[in-house]
Motif scaffolding. Structure first.
Motif, PDB file in Angstrom:
ATOM      1  N   GLY A  79     -13.140  -5.152 106.456  1.00  0.00           N
ATOM      2  CA  GLY A  79     -13.223  -4.741 105.060  1.00  0.00           C
ATOM      3  C   GLY A  79     -13.596  -5.821 104.069  1.00  0.00           C
ATOM      4  O   GLY A  79     -13.445  -5.627 102.860  1.00  0.00           O
ATOM      5  N   SER A  80     -14.090  -6.980 104.550  1.00  0.00           N
ATOM      6  CA  SER A  80     -14.498  -8.045 103.636  1.00  0.00           C
ATOM      7  C   SER A  80     -15.620  -8.863 104.264  1.00  0.00           C
ATOM      8  O   SER A  80     -16.061  -8.580 105.385  1.00  0.00           O
ATOM      9  N   HIS A  81     -16.031  -9.926 103.526  1.00  0.00           N
ATOM     10  CA  HIS A  81     -17.050 -10.840 104.041  1.00  0.00           C
ATOM     11  C   HIS A  81     -16.515 -11.754 105.135  1.00  0.00           C
ATOM     12  O   HIS A  81     -17.274 -12.427 105.810  1.00  0.00           O
TER      13      HIS A  81
ATOM     14  N   GLY B  65     -10.729 -20.211 107.010  1.00  0.00           N
ATOM     15  CA  GLY B  65     -11.347 -19.022 106.423  1.00  0.00           C
ATOM     16  C   GLY B  65     -12.215 -19.267 105.208  1.00  0.00           C
ATOM     17  O   GLY B  65     -12.933 -18.374 104.761  1.00  0.00           O
ATOM     18  N   SER B  66     -12.151 -20.492 104.648  1.00  0.00           N
ATOM     19  CA  SER B  66     -12.902 -20.759 103.417  1.00  0.00           C
ATOM     20  C   SER B  66     -13.074 -22.262 103.243  1.00  0.00           C
ATOM     21  O   SER B  66     -12.770 -23.023 104.162  1.00  0.00           O
ATOM     22  N   VAL B  67     -13.560 -22.681 102.091  1.00  0.00           N
ATOM     23  CA  VAL B  67     -13.584 -24.079 101.627  1.00  0.00           C
ATOM     24  C   VAL B  67     -14.542 -25.006 102.394  1.00  0.00           C
ATOM     25  O   VAL B  67     -15.340 -25.709 101.788  1.00  0.00           O
TER      26      VAL B  67
ATOM     27  N   VAL C  54     -13.931 -16.399  93.319  1.00  0.00           N
ATOM     28  CA  VAL C  54     -13.698 -17.624  94.086  1.00  0.00           C
ATOM     29  C   VAL C  54     -12.215 -17.825  94.385  1.00  0.00           C
ATOM     30  O   VAL C  54     -11.387 -17.894  93.479  1.00  0.00           O
ATOM     31  N   GLY C  55     -11.912 -17.894  95.681  1.00  0.00           N
ATOM     32  CA  GLY C  55     -10.592 -18.324  96.131  1.00  0.00           C
ATOM     33  C   GLY C  55     -10.770 -19.767  96.585  1.00  0.00           C
ATOM     34  O   GLY C  55     -10.448 -20.715  95.895  1.00  0.00           O
ATOM     35  N   GLY C  56     -11.370 -19.927  97.761  1.00  0.00           N
ATOM     36  CA  GLY C  56     -11.803 -21.249  98.212  1.00  0.00           C
ATOM     37  C   GLY C  56     -13.294 -21.420  98.021  1.00  0.00           C
ATOM     38  O   GLY C  56     -13.818 -22.515  98.080  1.00  0.00           O
ATOM     39  N   GLY C  57     -14.000 -20.306  97.814  1.00  0.00           N
ATOM     40  CA  GLY C  57     -15.420 -20.374  97.489  1.00  0.00           C
ATOM     41  C   GLY C  57     -16.381 -19.873  98.556  1.00  0.00           C
ATOM     42  O   GLY C  57     -17.588 -20.027  98.401  1.00  0.00           O
ATOM     43  N   SER C  58     -15.868 -19.223  99.625  1.00  0.00           N
ATOM     44  CA  SER C  58     -16.797 -18.911 100.722  1.00  0.00           C
ATOM     45  C   SER C  58     -17.710 -17.720 100.442  1.00  0.00           C
ATOM     46  O   SER C  58     -18.886 -17.763 100.792  1.00  0.00           O
ATOM     47  N   ASN C  59     -17.193 -16.660  99.808  1.00  0.00           N
ATOM     48  CA  ASN C  59     -18.096 -15.520  99.570  1.00  0.00           C
ATOM     49  C   ASN C  59     -19.076 -15.860  98.451  1.00  0.00           C
ATOM     50  O   ASN C  59     -20.271 -15.563  98.539  1.00  0.00           O
ATOM     51  N   PHE C  60     -18.584 -16.537  97.417  1.00  0.00           N
ATOM     52  CA  PHE C  60     -19.469 -16.950  96.320  1.00  0.00           C
ATOM     53  C   PHE C  60     -20.523 -17.933  96.841  1.00  0.00           C
ATOM     54  O   PHE C  60     -21.724 -17.784  96.569  1.00  0.00           O
TER      55      PHE C  60
ATOM     56  N   PRO D 258     -12.256  -1.548  94.844  1.00  0.00           N
ATOM     57  CA  PRO D 258     -12.466  -2.954  95.222  1.00  0.00           C
ATOM     58  C   PRO D 258     -11.154  -3.655  95.572  1.00  0.00           C
ATOM     59  O   PRO D 258     -10.074  -3.256  95.129  1.00  0.00           O
ATOM     60  N   ALA D 259     -11.258  -4.725  96.361  1.00  0.00           N
ATOM     61  CA  ALA D 259     -10.118  -5.616  96.569  1.00  0.00           C
ATOM     62  C   ALA D 259      -9.766  -6.258  95.231  1.00  0.00           C
ATOM     63  O   ALA D 259     -10.640  -6.450  94.380  1.00  0.00           O
ATOM     64  N   PRO D 260      -8.493  -6.615  95.007  1.00  0.00           N
ATOM     65  CA  PRO D 260      -8.122  -7.284  93.756  1.00  0.00           C
ATOM     66  C   PRO D 260      -8.969  -8.532  93.490  1.00  0.00           C
ATOM     67  O   PRO D 260      -9.322  -8.818  92.345  1.00  0.00           O
ATOM     68  N   GLU D 261      -9.325  -9.250  94.553  1.00  0.00           N
ATOM     69  CA  GLU D 261     -10.170 -10.444  94.398  1.00  0.00           C
ATOM     70  C   GLU D 261     -11.526 -10.057  93.806  1.00  0.00           C
ATOM     71  O   GLU D 261     -12.026 -10.686  92.874  1.00  0.00           O
ATOM     72  N   THR D 262     -12.103  -9.010  94.380  1.00  0.00           N
ATOM     73  CA  THR D 262     -13.426  -8.542  93.961  1.00  0.00           C
ATOM     74  C   THR D 262     -13.407  -8.107  92.495  1.00  0.00           C
ATOM     75  O   THR D 262     -14.410  -8.242  91.784  1.00  0.00           O
ATOM     76  N   ASN D 263     -12.272  -7.583  92.052  1.00  0.00           N
ATOM     77  CA  ASN D 263     -12.146  -7.160  90.656  1.00  0.00           C
ATOM     78  C   ASN D 263     -12.475  -8.279  89.672  1.00  0.00           C
ATOM     79  O   ASN D 263     -12.976  -8.025  88.574  1.00  0.00           O
TER      80      ASN D 263
END
Ligand SMILES: *Cc1c(COP(=O)(O)O)cnc(C)c1O
Length: 445
Positions: free
Chosen positions: A107-109, A226-228, A261-267, A378-383
């Motif tokens: 359900g995500s990237h 998972g990120s960064v 952006v959480g750690g920045g991987s999808n962005f 959307p996921a809360p992050e995506t919001n």
């Protein structure tokens, strides 16, 4: 509604590596004791060798292994969708598109890198993968990937989320993953923190320390991130590379690209393939969006800091709130990591990307508008990304093409929506003094 889809054969054959195209060399990770750059060979104690190589590679394009492309083909290429209904609801003159990463099995990237890391580990003889997870998306993605390549997966899940999101744990279990509430009593660092702070709600920084310690103290066990990291952003460029072709097929050029952006991987994965255009002078803005409760880019400092709370990782030059950061329990919107990807941090420092922070209530309001117009919850992050899209769309001209990354759906985040609908969500702004305090005692590098 018009969809622009690629043929399956058009799935990218290579990832894009931004490192050789950065205008300045990326500051390397540093050993806090010697204050010297970490020897990449040392990193292979916890990561797959191939991932460590990719971390410092100077090759502009890196082949995607056939097995990974096969796994991608389960859900990729993902759709690029013109958000006509949202455009109408906002009353914007601009065009809005979203790249829908929510169609993956977890359900995500996140499986874009999870399957790559699982594949390389399998190839190198690893039996067990360990990791941390905050909201549960990464733990799900790695459990899914472990199932695809026959690896055992253990996930240290931040206690607050473990308790708020029981369905995430069950999803991991369904794919064979073993999900534990962090801090646990299974690691040195977990036991220490439980003793010192028995009521802790946990944090990503703590869970990372546990997972890394687990990898270092068990045979045939590696850590997956998972990120960064540079190699994670590299794997995620499959998003931007597909988007590039899809936009070309639709005959438009993006002028504003937005991601949360959480750690920045999808962005990062979304915008990096477009970065060379910006360097060539094309009119294109990149906007990173984060919560005011975890305002790494907008209020953090660009310094060397640890990747985790337990200080078991090297130090990275990045925007950070301090590795002791623990997000307030009332924060439901995800994106809780204290740091941001070194690659994006350098770009932010050089003014090549912009950042915006929003409060969680306005962010959920944007997500609900999206669900009511475009249909997907959307996921809360995506919001966060959607909130910024709406704000930009209001100001945009008819020449603007706003493209954002729809990082995931919110089907496992309904308790956060419940809190929003019932008025239990509170806005919270992380105080600047806390950041200053947390950064005061760092070794100077
Ligand atoms: C994990 C996650 C994020 C944030 O992580 P990044 O590495 O910054 O992309 C954003 N959206 C969703 C849906 C996620 O699962």
């Amino acid at each position: 509604m018009k969809k622009v889809l690629l043929n399956e054969e058009e799935l990218p054959k290579q990832w894009y590596n931004v490192l050789p195209d950065l205008p300045e060399q990326l500051p390397p990770p540093v050993d806090p004791e010697t204050k010297k750059p970490v020897d990449p060979a040392k990193l292979t104690a916890i990561f797959a060798e191939e991932c460590v190589e990719q971390e410092v590679s100077t090759k502009r394009f890196i082949d995607i292994p056939e097995e990974v492309r096969k796994a991608y083909a389960m859900w990729r290429p993902t759709p690029l969708v013109r958000a006509y209904n949202l455009e109408k609801a906002i009353g914007t003159k601009a065009k809005i598109f979203y790249k829908n990463e929510s169609v993956s099995p977890p359900g995500s990237h996140k499986p874009n890198t999870a399957v790559a890391q699982a594949y390389y580990n399998k190839k190198e003889g690893t039996k067990n993968l360990v990791t941390e997870t905050g909201a549960g998306q990464w733990g799900s993605a790695l459990s899914f990937a472990g199932a695809q390549f026959g690896l055992n997966v253990k996930v240290y899940m931040v206690r607050a989320s473990f308790e708020q999101k029981p369905y995430r744990k069950l999803l991991m279990q369904s794919w064979g993953g073993n999900c534990l509430s962090s801090p646990t009593d299974q690691t040195e660092v977990g036991r220490r923190i439980r003793k010192e702070f028995p009521d802790t709600s946990g944090s990503l920084g703590i869970a990372i320390s546990e997972a890394v310690e687990d990898a270092l103290t068990h045979k045939n066990t590696k850590y997956a991130i998972g990120s960064v990291s540079n190699h994670v952003l590299l794997h995620q460029t499959v998003i931007g590379l597909e988007t590039e072709k899809q936009l070309a097929d639709a005959g438009v050029k993006p002028t504003i690209m937005i991601g949360c952006v959480g750690g920045g991987s999808n962005f990062g994965g979304f915008i990096l393939p477009f970065f060379p255009r910006k360097m060539e002078g094309e009119n294109i803005r990149f906007i990173a969006v984060e919560p005011k409760a975890c305002p790494t880019f907008t209020k953090g400092e660009y310094v060397y800091d640890y990747g985790d709370t337990g200080k078991v990782t090297p130090m990275f030059k990045m925007y950070t709130l301090g590795s002791s950061f623990i997000p307030p329990a009332i924060h439901a919107g995800g994106l809780r990591y204290h740091g941001d990807a070194p690659i994006l941090s350098l770009m932010k420092k050089l003014g090549l990307i912009e950042a915006q922070a929003y409060h969680q209530r306005e962010v959920f309001e944007a997500g609900v508008l999206f669900a009511r117009t475009e249909g997907i919850l959307p996921a809360p992050e995506t919001n966060h990304a959607i909130k910024a899209v709406i704000e930009e769309a209001k100001k945009a001209s008819a020449d603007d093409v706003i493209v954002f990354n729809f990082s995931g759906h919110g089907h496992f985040d309904l308790s956060a929506y419940d809190a929003y609908f019932s008025g239990r969500l509170e806005d919270y702004e992380y105080p600047e003094e806390e950041i200053k305090k947390a950064l005061k005692n760092l070794p100077k590098i």
